[in-house]
Design an enzyme around this catalytic site. Structure first.
Site, PDB file in Angstrom:
ATOM      1  N   GLY A 239      45.913  50.773  38.010  1.00 15.36           N
ATOM      2  CA  GLY A 239      45.303  51.794  37.167  1.00 15.36           C
ATOM      3  C   GLY A 239      43.805  51.862  37.375  1.00 15.36           C
ATOM      4  O   GLY A 239      43.292  51.527  38.447  1.00 15.36           O
ATOM      5  N   SER A 240      43.105  52.270  36.367  1.00 21.97           N
ATOM      6  CA  SER A 240      41.662  52.462  36.466  1.00 21.97           C
ATOM      7  C   SER A 240      40.920  51.134  36.396  1.00 21.97           C
ATOM      8  O   SER A 240      41.444  50.128  35.902  1.00 21.97           O
ATOM      9  CB  SER A 240      41.175  53.361  35.324  1.00 21.97           C
ATOM     10  N   GLY A 244      41.445  47.629  34.157  1.00 21.34           N
ATOM     11  CA  GLY A 244      41.380  46.294  34.736  1.00 21.34           C
ATOM     12  C   GLY A 244      40.402  45.384  34.016  1.00 21.34           C
ATOM     13  O   GLY A 244      40.634  44.173  33.897  1.00 21.34           O
ATOM     14  N   GLU A 261      45.161  46.278  40.897  1.00 22.24           N
ATOM     15  CA  GLU A 261      45.013  47.373  41.867  1.00 22.24           C
ATOM     16  C   GLU A 261      44.342  48.519  41.124  1.00 22.24           C
ATOM     17  O   GLU A 261      44.993  49.283  40.415  1.00 22.24           O
ATOM     18  CB  GLU A 261      46.380  47.799  42.413  1.00 22.24           C
ATOM     19  N   CYS A 295      44.834  56.755  44.402  1.00 20.44           N
ATOM     20  CA  CYS A 295      43.773  55.742  44.418  1.00 20.44           C
ATOM     21  C   CYS A 295      43.141  55.664  45.801  1.00 20.44           C
ATOM     22  O   CYS A 295      42.009  55.203  45.949  1.00 20.44           O
ATOM     23  CB  CYS A 295      44.307  54.387  43.990  1.00 20.44           C
TER      24      CYS A 295
END
Length: 507
Positions: A239-240, A244, A261, A295
């Site tokens: 995700g963003s 994270g 990730e 991404c």
């Protein structure tokens, strides 16, 4: 396609995958489709209590699954791959409905799942350690790998199923049960995937314990419960970078393991010797594919001054002519943004770029579908400096283009952002290629030559550095994250020599 028709297609697609979940819960969690910007389903959300129960059930499943031989565990994943092949079109359509991808991209994501299942099946017979030279006579030293425990998987909307499978296929062959928290924007795809896996589990038989794979539908509270629970041995979160920063410390506080990730402000460099026709095709897909919501989307492009005036007109033409539309109704290459917030983020970035002297081509909202849907023309922005919105990731189809004269200067700017996921150089000059791939070149986890920043294969470890989180999923030796390592020393002599020449004699 009308709202009622899309709801019908959604129900039919879920049923084709084998899902029997009630999608019309009164006052439940609404699932919106970006194709129309309207609800296609309503689900009963899970909460913290449900998450705790799911983790307890997964822990019980772990106690028996870890004792099933690796090759036998691989057989389950092989059967899952077969079921995915049978459901490829249906799952691909579900991805299109929830994430707005074209049918080709939707089915391509399912193909990634099939590919990682093939990889994991072979891996199930290769979960090996090393035999290590020991300084002590009559001894043998080796390392062994054992199942780790419950794996919590958190995924994002833009790839609603492939990243789960990258984790789940490896976790299952490594002996770990999985608990999946999908994005609240794309839970139906997760439920469809679980239904397909349930078919494989039924064929597999009694060796598979109950609750080996579970899906939890809900908001951030579910993700937080996964991150905080000490019985979740590994949390893999996609995700963003903002997400994270929340998940990582929660897992670290309890000394858990984490695979992150996160975002990537990916760039390409076009050198004077580049094959410009090939470069154009690579940049176009890398920057506009999935409406810029990957991404690995190319967001920055450094073009050498010698070829700038050759490639920019071609790029402007490609951006002006690219088709935008409903991917289930047309053959458009670019579908919708996920929601209104994504559109506002895009328009804000374009305004900021314009205020800094950038020349914006495209970016207009398109009259496609209902007013509640957000279809936009991809934006090409010629920037005078590497500054402002260029320095951060905007999850939308914006490509910032800048001119350069010196490769080292371009590399410095290339690396001067928070994200470190994917990167590309377009050149036929061996020196430029090798510099880009060297220790002083790209600082990203993925560095490509003469291909775009998107389209990674499952055979290689996927992930990046810096604010991308440092995690690795999918191929290569990424499987080790789902297991624990033990170093074993066996004394088969009658003596007890100590390492490093230590003497400790007792009477």
């Amino acid at each position: 396609m009308g709202t009622r028709d899309l709801k019908t297609v959604t129900r039919e697609t879920l049923a084709a995958c084998g899902s029997r979940i009630d999608t019309s819960v009164a006052e439940g969690m609404e699932v919106m489709s970006p194709l129309t910007g309207t609800a296609v389903a309503s689900l009963a959300p899970n909460g913290e209590a449900d998450t705790r129960i799911a983790i307890e059930n997964a822990r019980t499943a772990f106690e028996s699954w870890r004792m099933v031989p690796g090759p036998r565990r691989g057989e389950l994943v092989r059967l899952f791959g077969e079921e995915l092949r049978a459901s490829k079109a249906d799952l691909g359509r579900m991805v299109s409905i929830e994430a707005g991808k074209s049918p080709s991209e939707g089915e391509g994501e399912v193909q990634e799942m099939i590919d990682i299942c093939d990889f994991a099946v072979g891996l199930s017979r290769q979960l090996y350690g090393l035999t290590i030279a020991t300084e002590r006579p009559g001894h043998r030293m080796m390392e062994t790998w054992h199942p780790l425990g419950v794996v919590g998987i958190i995924t994002a909307f833009n790839f609603p199923c492939a990243p789960w499978c990258w984790n789940a296929a490896l976790a299952l062959v490594c002996g770990d049960p999985v608990v999946w928290k999908p994005s609240e924007k794309t839970p139906l795809t997760a439920l469809a995937c679980q239904a397909v896996l349930d078919r494989a589990l039924k064929r597999f038989g009694d060796d598979a314990p109950a609750h080996l794979s579970q899906v939890l539908v809900g908001g951030p509270e579910v993700g937080a419960a996964l991150a905080e629970n000490p019985k979740v041995a590994l949390v893999s979160a996609t995700g963003s970078t903002r997400m994270g920063r929340i998940v990582g410390p929660k897992v670290a506080e309890r000394f858990g393991k984490c695979i992150l990730e996160l975002g990537g402000n990916n760039a390409g460099i076009v050198c004077p010797s580049a094959d410009l026709d090939m470069t154009l095709r690579a940049v176009a897909f890398g920057a506009m594919g999935t409406a810029g919501q990957r991404c690995t989307t190319m967001r920055r492009l450094f073009v050498h001054e010698d070829v700038y005036e050759q490639i920019l007109p071609a790029l402007r033409k490609a951006y002006a002519s690219v088709s935008v539309g409903d991917p289930l109704e047309t053959d458009a290459l670019v579908g919708p943004l996920i929601d209104a917030a994504a559109y506002e983020s895009m328009t804000s970035a374009l305004r900021e770029a314009s205020d800094l002297g950038g020349t914006v081509h495209g970016g207009e909202r398109q009259k496609v579908g209902p007013k509640t849907a957000y279809y936009v023309k991809p934006a090409l922005v010629e920037m005078p400096e590497h500054d402002g919105p260029v320095l951060r990731e905007t999850f939308a189809p914006i490509l910032y283009v800048m001119k350069y004269s010196d490769l080292e200067d371009a590399l410095e700017k290339h690396n001067a952002v928070g994200g470190g996921l994917s990167s590309s150089i377009f050149t036929t000059d061996l020196r430029e290629m090798e510099i880009f791939l060297s220790a002083k070149g790209s600082d990203c986890g993925i560095a490509n030559v003469n291909i775009g920043t998107s389209g990674a294969e499952i055979g290689g470890a996927f992930g990046g550095e810096k604010e991308t989180g440092g995690g690795r999923e999918s191929g290569s030796d990424a499987w080790r994250a789902y297991m624990r390592r033990a170093t074993n020393t066996i004394n088969y002599s009658r003596d007890l020599p100590l390492a490093q020449g230590v003497v400790f004699d007792i009477d």
